[in-house]
Design a protein around this motif. Structure first.
Motif, PDB file in Angstrom:
ATOM      1  N   LEU A  29       8.840 -32.990 -36.431  1.00 17.86           N
ATOM      2  CA  LEU A  29       9.643 -32.922 -36.166  1.00 17.86           C
ATOM      3  C   LEU A  29      10.425 -34.885 -35.589  1.00 17.86           C
ATOM      4  O   LEU A  29       9.356 -35.414 -36.023  1.00 17.86           O
ATOM      5  N   SER A  76      10.622 -30.839 -22.842  1.00 22.02           N
ATOM      6  CA  SER A  76      11.015 -29.576 -22.492  1.00 22.02           C
ATOM      7  C   SER A  76       9.652 -28.149 -22.003  1.00 22.02           C
ATOM      8  O   SER A  76      10.146 -27.311 -21.196  1.00 22.02           O
ATOM      9  N   THR A 127      13.356 -36.366 -31.477  1.00 25.53           N
ATOM     10  CA  THR A 127      13.049 -35.139 -31.058  1.00 25.53           C
ATOM     11  C   THR A 127      11.645 -34.598 -30.247  1.00 25.53           C
ATOM     12  O   THR A 127      11.205 -33.934 -28.952  1.00 25.53           O
ATOM     13  N   TYR A 156      11.043 -32.088 -26.827  1.00 25.60           N
ATOM     14  CA  TYR A 156      10.327 -31.224 -26.711  1.00 25.60           C
ATOM     15  C   TYR A 156       9.259 -30.916 -26.407  1.00 25.60           C
ATOM     16  O   TYR A 156       9.038 -29.790 -25.433  1.00 25.60           O
TER      17      TYR A 156
END
Length: 242
Positions: free
Chosen positions: A220, A231, A224, A228
């Motif tokens: 990634l 989340s 990002t 990630y």
């Protein structure tokens, strides 16, 4: 409903001046009788009704107070190695929206961006404004702090005091879910810049007591990866087992 942060919500009325007062009166074109949502930035929300607008100062009456309901069930501090350009602005904005408690910029060996103290202070001021705006937009109960830049060694020492410190490393095999299963009350995560971390730095982190984890088989981007991770943490705490 428009939401604004004020440091003191203890009285029956509040005066909102400066940039936020001008925004309410000018950009939003609010009028007496309109409703506002206020927050003290420390976990208390309040409903308010505008009673008067004089120039750029808005006077509002507080009609109700309640604990904020928009915070993650755990405190997540993001230690982010400095990326190039303005990527950190995006990271801070989205991390705040995703519920981060604080963001700590970190200087690691593979960081291309190496601002001097004056440049970093200026960058931090902008990042704090971005965090405040993102907190208001996303209905947060706090304004997450953007802390001063730390060298990696100091960041590792601070993270080691967390009950759940995690370094994400592309060569790791330990899954994040294994660490989230006990649902720790606090989590500290460390994300690399472009190029990630060197094997030596990963070893230093492990020696300091950090869990070295993977985000899966894909590589990634540095902007990002923190989103990630946040989340995944948010989903685990708020949706998988609410």
């Amino acid at each position: 409903m428009p939401r604004f942060f004020l440091p003191d919500l203890s009285g029956d009325t509040v005066a909102i001046a400066g940039e936020e007062g001008r925004h309410i009166a000018g950009s939003l074109r609010c009028r007496p009788g309109d409703s506002l949502e206020l927050c003290d930035g420390r976990g208390t929300d309040a409903d308010a009704v505008i009673r008067d607008i004089a120039g750029g100062t808005v006077t509002a009456e507080i009609t109700a107070r309640r604990p904020s309901r928009s915070e993650l069930p755990c405190r997540v501090t993001l230690y982010q190695a400095l990326p190039k350009g303005d990527k950190l602005e995006l990271i801070v904005q989205k991390a705040v929206e995703l519920g981060v408690f604080a963001v700590v910029p970190v200087l690691a060996s593979r960081c291309v961006s190496r601002p001097d103290r004056r440049g970093m202070d200026k960058k931090r001021e902008r990042l704090e404004r971005i965090a405040r705006e993102a907190a208001g937009q996303s209905g947060r109960g706090i304004v997450p702090a953007v802390e001063p830049l730390l060298p990696l060694r100091e960041a590792l020492d601070r993270m080691a005091q967390s009950p759940c410190p995690i370094l994400f490393y592309e060569r790791a095999v330990r899954p994040l879910g294994e660490l989230l299963a006990p649902r720790p009350a606090e989590i500290a995560i460390l994300i690399g810049a472009e190029g990630g971390f060197s094997p030596e730095e990963a070893g230093q982190a492990a020696a300091a007591g950090l869990a070295v984890c993977t985000m899966g088989p894909r590589i990634l981007r540095c902007e990002t990866a923190p989103l990630y991770a946040l989340s995944a943490i948010g989903y685990t705490y708020e949706n998988l087992h609410p």
